[in-house]
Design a protein around this motif. Sequence first.
Motif, PDB file in Angstrom:
ATOM      1  N   GLN A  96      38.902 -57.694 -18.359  1.00  8.65           N
ATOM      2  CA  GLN A  96      39.577 -56.877 -17.347  1.00  8.65           C
ATOM      3  C   GLN A  96      38.611 -56.399 -16.271  1.00  8.65           C
ATOM      4  O   GLN A  96      38.966 -56.324 -15.092  1.00  8.65           O
ATOM      5  CB  GLN A  96      40.275 -55.691 -18.023  1.00  8.65           C
ATOM      6  CG  GLN A  96      41.506 -56.103 -18.825  1.00  8.65           C
ATOM      7  CD  GLN A  96      42.052 -54.967 -19.667  1.00  8.65           C
ATOM      8  OE1 GLN A  96      41.499 -54.616 -20.715  1.00  8.65           O
ATOM      9  NE2 GLN A  96      43.134 -54.364 -19.220  1.00  8.65           N
ATOM     10  N   GLN A  98      36.097 -57.999 -15.203  1.00 12.09           N
ATOM     11  CA  GLN A  98      35.727 -59.125 -14.360  1.00 12.09           C
ATOM     12  C   GLN A  98      36.783 -59.436 -13.304  1.00 12.09           C
ATOM     13  O   GLN A  98      36.462 -60.001 -12.263  1.00 12.09           O
ATOM     14  CB  GLN A  98      35.453 -60.363 -15.223  1.00 12.09           C
ATOM     15  CG  GLN A  98      34.190 -60.219 -16.079  1.00 12.09           C
ATOM     16  CD  GLN A  98      33.814 -61.504 -16.780  1.00 12.09           C
ATOM     17  OE1 GLN A  98      33.727 -62.558 -16.160  1.00 12.09           O
ATOM     18  NE2 GLN A  98      33.587 -61.425 -18.077  1.00 12.09           N
ATOM     19  N   TRP A  99      38.031 -59.087 -13.568  1.00  8.26           N
ATOM     20  CA  TRP A  99      39.062 -59.332 -12.539  1.00  8.26           C
ATOM     21  C   TRP A  99      39.531 -58.037 -11.865  1.00  8.26           C
ATOM     22  O   TRP A  99      40.533 -58.007 -11.160  1.00  8.26           O
ATOM     23  CB  TRP A  99      40.232 -60.132 -13.100  1.00  8.26           C
ATOM     24  CG  TRP A  99      41.060 -59.495 -14.174  1.00  8.26           C
ATOM     25  CD1 TRP A  99      41.712 -58.317 -14.118  1.00  8.26           C
ATOM     26  CD2 TRP A  99      41.344 -60.037 -15.487  1.00  8.26           C
ATOM     27  NE1 TRP A  99      42.394 -58.067 -15.287  1.00  8.26           N
ATOM     28  CE2 TRP A  99      42.190 -59.108 -16.135  1.00  8.26           C
ATOM     29  CE3 TRP A  99      41.005 -61.209 -16.147  1.00  8.26           C
ATOM     30  CZ2 TRP A  99      42.669 -59.315 -17.436  1.00  8.26           C
ATOM     31  CZ3 TRP A  99      41.485 -61.413 -17.436  1.00  8.26           C
ATOM     32  CH2 TRP A  99      42.295 -60.481 -18.074  1.00  8.26           C
ATOM     33  N   MET A 102      40.424 -57.944  -8.070  1.00  8.86           N
ATOM     34  CA  MET A 102      41.601 -58.646  -7.559  1.00  8.86           C
ATOM     35  C   MET A 102      42.655 -57.649  -7.101  1.00  8.86           C
ATOM     36  O   MET A 102      42.734 -56.521  -7.623  1.00  8.86           O
ATOM     37  CB  MET A 102      42.189 -59.548  -8.647  1.00  8.86           C
ATOM     38  CG  MET A 102      41.314 -60.705  -9.050  1.00  8.86           C
ATOM     39  SD  MET A 102      42.098 -61.717 -10.347  1.00  8.86           S
ATOM     40  CE  MET A 102      43.551 -62.315  -9.449  1.00  8.86           C
ATOM     41  N   ARG A 107      46.798 -59.139 -10.072  1.00 16.32           N
ATOM     42  CA  ARG A 107      45.802 -58.978 -11.140  1.00 16.32           C
ATOM     43  C   ARG A 107      46.412 -59.242 -12.519  1.00 16.32           C
ATOM     44  O   ARG A 107      47.504 -58.748 -12.823  1.00 16.32           O
ATOM     45  CB  ARG A 107      45.236 -57.563 -11.094  1.00 16.32           C
ATOM     46  CG  ARG A 107      44.032 -57.310 -12.006  1.00 16.32           C
ATOM     47  CD  ARG A 107      43.644 -55.851 -11.930  1.00 16.32           C
ATOM     48  NE  ARG A 107      43.446 -55.418 -10.553  1.00 16.32           N
ATOM     49  CZ  ARG A 107      43.612 -54.172 -10.121  1.00 16.32           C
ATOM     50  NH1 ARG A 107      43.988 -53.219 -10.972  1.00 16.32           N
ATOM     51  NH2 ARG A 107      43.409 -53.873  -8.855  1.00 16.32           N
ATOM     52  N   ALA A 201      38.414 -64.617 -18.657  1.00 14.16           N
ATOM     53  CA  ALA A 201      38.542 -63.936 -17.367  1.00 14.16           C
ATOM     54  C   ALA A 201      38.671 -64.947 -16.240  1.00 14.16           C
ATOM     55  O   ALA A 201      39.508 -64.784 -15.323  1.00 14.16           O
ATOM     56  CB  ALA A 201      37.339 -63.028 -17.133  1.00 14.16           C
ATOM     57  N   THR A 205      42.054 -65.606 -13.924  1.00  6.38           N
ATOM     58  CA  THR A 205      41.905 -65.487 -12.475  1.00  6.38           C
ATOM     59  C   THR A 205      42.420 -66.738 -11.784  1.00  6.38           C
ATOM     60  O   THR A 205      43.142 -66.658 -10.777  1.00  6.38           O
ATOM     61  CB  THR A 205      40.428 -65.254 -12.103  1.00  6.38           C
ATOM     62  OG1 THR A 205      39.975 -64.039 -12.716  1.00  6.38           O
ATOM     63  CG2 THR A 205      40.245 -65.140 -10.595  1.00  6.38           C
ATOM     64  N   SER A 208      46.219 -66.790 -11.940  1.00  7.24           N
ATOM     65  CA  SER A 208      46.810 -65.783 -11.059  1.00  7.24           C
ATOM     66  C   SER A 208      46.725 -66.200  -9.597  1.00  7.24           C
ATOM     67  O   SER A 208      47.680 -66.027  -8.824  1.00  7.24           O
ATOM     68  CB  SER A 208      46.110 -64.438 -11.258  1.00  7.24           C
ATOM     69  OG  SER A 208      46.317 -63.968 -12.581  1.00  7.24           O
ATOM     70  N   LYS A 209      45.596 -66.794  -9.206  1.00 10.02           N
ATOM     71  CA  LYS A 209      45.431 -67.217  -7.818  1.00 10.02           C
ATOM     72  C   LYS A 209      46.265 -68.453  -7.489  1.00 10.02           C
ATOM     73  O   LYS A 209      46.627 -68.684  -6.330  1.00 10.02           O
ATOM     74  CB  LYS A 209      43.964 -67.490  -7.526  1.00 10.02           C
ATOM     75  CG  LYS A 209      43.114 -66.224  -7.492  1.00 10.02           C
ATOM     76  CD  LYS A 209      41.665 -66.523  -7.134  1.00 10.02           C
ATOM     77  CE  LYS A 209      40.850 -65.233  -7.000  1.00 10.02           C
ATOM     78  NZ  LYS A 209      39.420 -65.507  -6.676  1.00 10.02           N
TER      79      LYS A 209
END
Length: 212
Positions: A96, A98-99, A102, A107, A201, A205, A208-209
Motif C-alpha cells: 500500500q 508503494q502505491w 497514485m 488506487r 505492488a 499498479t 489499475s493503470k
Amino acid sequence: MSKRAILLLVIVALAAGLGLWASQRHFGPVTSAQPKVTSITLLPNPRTLPAFSLQQSDGTPLTADELKGHWTLVFLGFTHCPDVCPTTLAQLAGAQKQWAAMPEASRPRVLFISADPERDSPALTGKYAHAFHADSLAATAPLPALEEFARGLSLVFMKVPGTSGKPDDYSIDHSAGFVVLDPQARMAGVIQPPFDVKAIAADMTVLSKATP
C-alpha cells in the motif's frame, strides 16, 4: 502449524489449481490482451460473485457496489491470529505504501475480512486492520454470510477448538492467499504465498493503470 491447518492449505491449493484448470479448459488460455503480471494468477475470465452484504468497521454495509471502481486485494483472517495474519497485513501495508502516490480514484485497495465473528466485531476488525494501514477496508458478518462470501471467492476457513475446552479457546484455520477483485467487483485472480511485496505492488499498479 497443526496437521489440520496443513490439510486445509493443501485443500485450498488443490481447489485453486482445479478451479483455474477448469476455467482455462472452459474459456481458453489467458489472452495476450491482459496486462502482464508476475505475482498474480489472472483468471481467463473474471468471475461474478454471488450477492453479498457484510458489515464494515464503520457500521455501513459492504456490498459489491462498494468495491467497484478499484482493483482490490481480499485477505481472510482474524484478529486473534498469532502469526499469519499480522505478518500478511504488514506485507500488504508495504504494498500500500508503494502505491500511495497514485490518485485515490484509481488506487488499489486492501480488504481484510474477519472469519471470527464470535470475537471480532466490525469495529474491532477495523481497528485491527487500520493498525497496519489506515486506508484498508475491513468487514465481517454473521457466520452464514461469511461462509457464502468465502465460497464465492474459493476461500475456506474453519474453527479449531483449543485444548482447554473453554468456549473462547479456539483458533481459525483459513486460506493464506489473496483474491484479486477487478473494478467490477469480480474475482479476477489469486495470489498465493510466499508473497513478493514489490511484485504485488507493481502488478496492482499495472492493473489499475490499465483500467480505463
